[in-house]
Design a protein around this motif. Structure first.
Motif, PDB file in Angstrom:
ATOM      1  N   SER A 132       1.240  -1.425  -0.399  1.00  0.00           N
ATOM      2  CA  SER A 132       0.599  -0.243   0.204  1.00  0.00           C
ATOM      3  C   SER A 132       0.929   0.971   0.116  1.00  0.00           C
ATOM      4  CB  SER A 132      -0.901   0.297   1.242  1.00  0.00           C
ATOM      5  OG  SER A 132      -2.371  -1.233   1.031  1.00  0.00           O
ATOM      6  N   TYR A 133       1.885   1.459   0.551  1.00  0.00           N
ATOM      7  CA  TYR A 133       3.094   2.180   0.765  1.00  0.00           C
ATOM      8  C   TYR A 133       3.388   2.856  -0.545  1.00  0.00           C
ATOM      9  CZ  TYR A 133       1.402   3.143   5.839  1.00  0.00           C
ATOM     10  OH  TYR A 133       0.225   3.157   6.651  1.00  0.00           O
ATOM     11  N   MET A 134       3.928   1.620  -0.768  1.00  0.00           N
ATOM     12  CA  MET A 134       5.178   1.549  -2.212  1.00  0.00           C
ATOM     13  C   MET A 134       3.946   2.034  -3.596  1.00  0.00           C
ATOM     14  SD  MET A 134       6.732  -1.823  -2.233  1.00  0.00           S
ATOM     15  CE  MET A 134       6.935  -1.588  -4.341  1.00  0.00           C
ATOM     16  N   ALA A 135       3.201   2.039  -3.282  1.00  0.00           N
ATOM     17  CA  ALA A 135       1.712   2.859  -4.057  1.00  0.00           C
ATOM     18  C   ALA A 135       1.816   3.801  -4.275  1.00  0.00           C
ATOM     19  CB  ALA A 135       0.794   1.635  -3.752  1.00  0.00           C
ATOM     20  N   LEU A 136       1.478   4.288  -3.119  1.00  0.00           N
ATOM     21  CA  LEU A 136       1.006   5.618  -2.248  1.00  0.00           C
ATOM     22  C   LEU A 136       2.836   6.514  -2.149  1.00  0.00           C
ATOM     23  CD1 LEU A 136      -1.784   4.467  -0.248  1.00  0.00           C
ATOM     24  CD2 LEU A 136      -1.846   5.613  -2.457  1.00  0.00           C
TER      25      LEU A 136
END
Length: 440
Positions: free
Chosen positions: A235-239
């Motif tokens: 999720s944090y990679m994508a965000l």
């Protein structure tokens, strides 16, 4: 002699016929046992029967004996009424938000779209998509639970990586190291909120925004938390395009964002060819626990730089990593089911990950500012590239380039940012090796 042969043939035929008759009789008996007597129903009864199998009914009228869908059937438990009803509705809204970010805002759609769609499938009532025999459960067991997908991803990332910027400006490796502060920050945070040290170590890799490494270490140290950790990390990679820019702008002045770095020197092919082997040998000698990840990464890069296996290089950069990304995204998305995501542990890990990733980004930027204090005026580092020290490659480097061009269109920071970005990938794998070695 002929009579003896004839008698033997008759006996063999009789035995075959007897077995066949027995099998037929058993099949008929089984069919009779399994066949249910049809009971005629009125049209209204048929409509009621159909309604009871719909998702609408499952969302409105939760059952008492509904089990969660788990890739490992032994981990199933009864679902609460909230998880069956409002929990699923909340997750549909969250999935819709992820679709919006991927499609409308173009926030890493290659990663976010399959994760979000996996989350949508995981929350469909009655379908059991995330179960042991469901599509998502099969994908999860096929490559996430056994660490296979992360290694393939690292192989593809290695094939796409150019060590040139790091070799041309080696001091940017310090920025990649500084950004790993997020890993150790999340380790401390996880311990503070009550996780034991081994589980906290598995959670900590989220701080580096490194999905494959997070899956790899979680499967070794805290397999029961693997799904939650994978969802948080990816999720944090994508965000990254949402989280990093405000931190970068907060910690730098406009003048610092406009710093232009000198062109990088041309790196000799032999330098690029020897570096992955050197990195792998150091891992073998000092941190053997990290060699699965670093080995896959080094192989992909070595194949690319060798220049003699272009077909393999092309496959790893495109076909292989694309196929694995689809499966990995759907498998991670399966953990966005309401019964897995809307729990206190998951919420706590998501908060820890956000704070740690933010701390890693800030540490990289601040380290660049500190290095400038000891550098000549003509050899200044644009502090923005420090944010690329997290291992979300090449997403962070692209974000750095985009933010830099907001303040000066002629300032090209992408290649400069790739130095700390590549160092961050290696740094997170090394950190994982250290943690694995401690608890071996």
């Amino acid at each position: 002699m002929k009579k003896i042969i004839a008698i033997m043939l008759i006996m063999i035929f009789s035995m075959f016929a007897t077995n066949l008759s027995a099998n037929d009789a058993h099949q008929v008996t089984t069919e009779q046992t399994e066949k249910k007597e049809y009971q005629s129903k009125t049209l209204s009864e048929l409509m009621v029967s159909f309604y009871e199998t719909t998702g609408i009914n499952a969302l409105i009228n939760p059952g008492d004996n509904v089990m969660t869908s788990e890739p490992n059937a032994a981990n199933q438990r009864l679902m609460t009424s909230f998880e069956q009803t409002w929990g699923r509705v909340i997750m549909f809204i969250i999935v819709g938000l992820l679709f919006y970010l991927a499609i409308a805002k173009n926030f890493e759609p290659l990663l976010l779209l399959p994760i979000a769609f996996g989350g949508l499938l995981a929350n469909i009532p009655l379908a059991h998509m995330g179960g042991e025999h469901g599509m998502l459960g099969i994908i999860y067991n096929m490559g996430i639970a056994n660490e296979f997908f992360p290694l393939l991803i690292f192989m593809g990332v290695g094939a796409m990586t150019d060590f040139g910027p790091l070799l041309a400006n080696p001091k940017t490796a310090i920025l990649g190291g500084a950004a790993q502060f997020g890993i150790f920050g999340s380790l401390v945070g996880a311990v503070i909120i009550g996780f034991d040290l081994q589980t906290a170590s598995a959670i900590s890799i989220i701080g580096g925004a490194d999905g494959p490494t997070s899956i790899f270490i979680a499967n070794r140290l805290a397999p029961e938390m693997l799904g939650t950790i994978a969802v948080a990390a990816y999720s944090y990679m994508a965000l990254v395009p949402v989280i990093q820019p405000p931190i970068m702008k907060l910690l730098t002045t406009e003048a610092e964002r406009k710093i232009k770095m000198p062109p990088l020197r041309k790196v000799h092919k032999l330098e690029k060819l020897f570096l992955p082997i050197l990195i792998l040998m150091m891992a073998i000698l000092i941190l053997p626990e990290s060699t699965p990840l670093i080995g896959a990464f080094a192989f992909g890069n070595f194949a690319k730089e060798s220049g003699v296996v272009e077909r393999l290089n092309e496959t790893m950069q495109n076909s292989l990593i694309n196929v694995v990304t689809i499966f990995l995204g759907l498998g991670v998305g399966s953990k966005l089911a309401a019964d897995k995501f809307l729990v206190l542990d998951t919420m706590g890990i998501m908060v820890i990950g956000l704070l740690a990733f933010s701390a890693g980004t800030a540490a990289g930027v601040l380290m660049a500012k500190l290095m400038n204090k000891f550098s000549s005026k003509d050899n200044q580092i644009n502090p923005l590239i420090g944010a690329a020290g997290v291992s979300a490659v090449p997403m962070s480097a692209r974000v750095v380039s985009k933010v830099g061009q907001e303040f000066d269109k002629s300032n090209i920071l992408l290649m400069h940012a790739m130095g700390p970005n590549v160092a961050g990938v290696i740094g997170s794998a090394v950190a994982a090796g250290v943690l694995l070695s401690i608890f071996k």
